[in-house]
Design a protein around this motif. Structure first.
Motif, PDB file in Angstrom:
ATOM      1  N   THR A 187       6.452  -0.751   0.120  1.00  0.00           N
ATOM      2  CA  THR A 187       5.126  -0.607   0.417  1.00  0.00           C
ATOM      3  C   THR A 187       4.391   0.199  -0.500  1.00  0.00           C
ATOM      4  OG1 THR A 187       5.271  -1.167   2.707  1.00  0.00           O
ATOM      5  CG2 THR A 187       3.085  -0.365   1.851  1.00  0.00           C
ATOM      6  N   SER A 203      -2.733 -14.932  -1.702  1.00  0.00           N
ATOM      7  CA  SER A 203      -1.623 -14.215  -1.654  1.00  0.00           C
ATOM      8  C   SER A 203      -1.040 -13.139  -3.042  1.00  0.00           C
ATOM      9  CB  SER A 203      -0.440 -14.944  -1.465  1.00  0.00           C
ATOM     10  OG  SER A 203       0.221 -15.709  -2.362  1.00  0.00           O
ATOM     11  N   ALA A 207       6.660 -14.501   4.721  1.00  0.00           N
ATOM     12  CA  ALA A 207       7.304 -13.273   4.205  1.00  0.00           C
ATOM     13  C   ALA A 207       6.942 -13.286   2.495  1.00  0.00           C
ATOM     14  CB  ALA A 207       8.756 -13.695   4.202  1.00  0.00           C
ATOM     15  N   ALA A 208       6.806 -14.026   1.947  1.00  0.00           N
ATOM     16  CA  ALA A 208       6.416 -13.940   0.581  1.00  0.00           C
ATOM     17  C   ALA A 208       5.061 -13.323   0.159  1.00  0.00           C
ATOM     18  CB  ALA A 208       6.326 -15.500  -0.198  1.00  0.00           C
ATOM     19  N   THR A 231       3.368 -11.586   2.510  1.00  0.00           N
ATOM     20  CA  THR A 231       3.511 -10.205   2.907  1.00  0.00           C
ATOM     21  C   THR A 231       4.208  -9.362   1.881  1.00  0.00           C
ATOM     22  OG1 THR A 231       4.074 -10.714   5.227  1.00  0.00           O
ATOM     23  CG2 THR A 231       4.336  -8.405   4.718  1.00  0.00           C
ATOM     24  N   ASN A 232       5.076  -9.684   1.201  1.00  0.00           N
ATOM     25  CA  ASN A 232       5.669  -8.985   0.112  1.00  0.00           C
ATOM     26  C   ASN A 232       4.727  -8.614  -1.062  1.00  0.00           C
ATOM     27  OD1 ASN A 232       7.991  -8.266   1.685  1.00  0.00           O
ATOM     28  ND2 ASN A 232       8.914  -9.976   0.494  1.00  0.00           N
ATOM     29  N   ARG A 233       3.949  -9.722  -1.344  1.00  0.00           N
ATOM     30  CA  ARG A 233       3.090  -9.644  -2.477  1.00  0.00           C
ATOM     31  C   ARG A 233       1.963  -8.716  -2.057  1.00  0.00           C
ATOM     32  NH1 ARG A 233       2.842 -16.324  -3.309  1.00  0.00           N
ATOM     33  NH2 ARG A 233       4.597 -16.333  -4.514  1.00  0.00           N
ATOM     34  N   LEU A 252       2.019  -6.263   0.108  1.00  0.00           N
ATOM     35  CA  LEU A 252       2.536  -4.727   0.182  1.00  0.00           C
ATOM     36  C   LEU A 252       2.937  -4.218  -0.960  1.00  0.00           C
ATOM     37  CD1 LEU A 252       4.246  -5.080   3.877  1.00  0.00           C
ATOM     38  CD2 LEU A 252       1.942  -4.061   3.274  1.00  0.00           C
ATOM     39  N   SER A 253       3.569  -5.085  -1.717  1.00  0.00           N
ATOM     40  CA  SER A 253       4.040  -4.338  -3.060  1.00  0.00           C
ATOM     41  C   SER A 253       4.135  -4.897  -4.302  1.00  0.00           C
ATOM     42  CB  SER A 253       5.530  -3.874  -2.834  1.00  0.00           C
ATOM     43  OG  SER A 253       6.407  -5.062  -2.334  1.00  0.00           O
ATOM     44  N   ASP A 254       4.397  -6.439  -4.472  1.00  0.00           N
ATOM     45  CA  ASP A 254       4.717  -7.033  -5.537  1.00  0.00           C
ATOM     46  C   ASP A 254       3.600  -7.130  -6.326  1.00  0.00           C
ATOM     47  OD1 ASP A 254       7.175  -7.589  -4.465  1.00  0.00           O
ATOM     48  OD2 ASP A 254       7.075  -9.913  -4.152  1.00  0.00           O
ATOM     49  N   SER A 267       9.057  -8.625  -7.529  1.00  0.00           N
ATOM     50  CA  SER A 267       9.683  -9.997  -7.381  1.00  0.00           C
ATOM     51  C   SER A 267       8.681 -11.127  -7.203  1.00  0.00           C
ATOM     52  CB  SER A 267      10.302  -9.747  -5.972  1.00  0.00           C
ATOM     53  OG  SER A 267       9.368  -9.351  -4.724  1.00  0.00           O
TER      54      SER A 267
END
Length: 276
Positions: free
Chosen positions: A2, A226, A254-255, A257-259, A261-263, A275
Motif C-alpha cells: 500500500t 481502476s 483484486a486487480a 484493489t491492487n491498482r 492501493l499501489s500499482d 504489476s
C-alpha cells in the motif's frame, strides 16, 4: 503493498498555522508544540500496513517554508524504503521555483511537485504555473494538486476541475496531473476530466474510504477508473487506519484493489515495476 500518495510529516510551524483551525475543529487534533518524531508517523503507517508514503513539502506565499524540501529530503534519506518526496516551491517567483524544482528532483531525488492552489489563491491556469508544468514534463515527474472545496479557511474556487484542470491538461497533454481530495462537490467533473485526458488521475486523500462519493466508487469499479484512482490520506489530518477502514465494502475486485492501493502510484511516480 500500500502506497499513500499524499501525506505530510508535520513541522510545528505547519501544524500551528491558523488556516488549519477548521481541520483541528473537525478532527480534535492539537497543534504541535515541538518536533514530531518520525517514529510516530511510521507507527501510524505500520498500524494500517501502509508500506510507503509520498511526503509533501509545503511553501506558503506569506510565511515561506512550512515544511521545507530539505526537511522532507532528510526524512527520505533516513528511511528511503518508506518515503519519497514531493517538492514545494514559491509560485510567485517562477524562475526561482523552476530552479528549486530541478534541484529537488535532480539532487534530492524527489518524485514530483505539489502546488495547492487554495494556499496561493491562484487557479492552476494562472501564467505563473506554466513554467513549472513545462519543467515537470521535461523532468518526467507528475504535477500534484488539490481539487474540490477547501477544508482549511481559504476560498474554494481554485479547486474546480472544470475549467482549470481540464484547460491545463489541454495545454500540456504530456503533463501527468494527480488531483487530490476527489474534487467534491465537483467529483463528477473530476471524473469526466480524468476520463477525457490520458494523463489525469485522482487521489482519495482527505477522505476516508467510507466517505468516498458514490460516483467515484462506481468509477473505480470500471476498467478505466481502476487505473485512474490512487489511495491517499492527507495524514496527519486522517490517519491510515481510519482512511482504509471499510475497503472491502467498495466492491473492487483484486486487480482493481491492487491498482488503487499501489500499482497506479508505483507506475505514475516511478517507484518501481508496477504489476498489471
Amino acid at each position: 503493498m500500500t502506497i499513500d500518495v499524499w501525506m505530510q510529516h508535520p513541522t510545528p510551524r505547519f501544524s500551528q498555522h491558523d488556516m488549519f483551525d477548521s481541520l483541528r475543529r473537525w478532527t480534535g487534533q492539537e497543534p504541535l508544540s515541538e518536533e514530531l518524531p518520525i517514529a510516530f508517523t511510521l507507527a501510524a503507517m505500520d498500524q494500517a500496513h501502509v508500506d510507503f508514503g509520498m511526503l509533501s513539502a509545503w511553501h506558503s506565499p506569506r510565511e515561506g517554508e512550512l515544511i521545507s524540501n530539505d526537511e522532507v529530503a532528510a526524512v527520505v534519506a533516513a528511511h528511503p524504503d518508506r518515503f519519497a518526496g514531493l517538492a514545494a516551491v514559491d509560485l510567485f517567483t517562477p524562475m526561482q521555483a523552476v530552479r528549486e524544482l530541478r534541484r529537488a528532483v535532480c539532487e534530492l531525488g524527489f518524485k514530483g511537485l505539489r502546488v495547492v492552489p487554495w494556499l496561493w489563491e491562484v487557479a492552476p491556469t494562472d501564467r505563473r504555473y506554466y513554467p513549472l508544468y513545462a519543467a515537470c514534463v521535461d523532468l518526467g515527474v507528475p504535477f500534484c494538486t488539490q481539487v474540490g472545496h477547501t477544508g482549511p479557511l481559504r476560498p474554494s474556487e481554485t479547486g474546480r476541475p472544470i475549467p482549470y484542470i481540464d484547460q491545463v491538461a489541454l495545454d500540456f497533454p504530456e503533463l501527468t496531473i494527480v488531483a487530490g481530495h476527489v474534487g467534491y462537490p465537483w467529483t463528477e467533473e473530476m471524473i469526466a476530466v480524468a476520463r477525457k485526458h490520458e494523463n489525469v488521475y485522482i487521489d482519495t486523500s482527505a477522505y476516508t474510504t467510507k466517505r468516498l462519493p458514490v460516483e467515484l466508487v462506481n468509477f473505480m469499479r470500471t476498467n478505466t477508473g481502476s487505473q485512474k484512482v490512487l489511495f491517499g490520506t492527507n495524514y496527519p489530518m486522517i490517519n491510515h487506519a481510519a482512511a482504509l477502514a471499510g475497503l472491502d465494502e467498495l466492491g473492487l475486485d483484486a486487480a482493481a484493489t491492487n491498482r488503487y492501493l499501489s500499482d497506479n502510484a508505483a507506475r505514475i511516480f516511478g517507484l518501481g515495476a508496477a504489476s498489471t
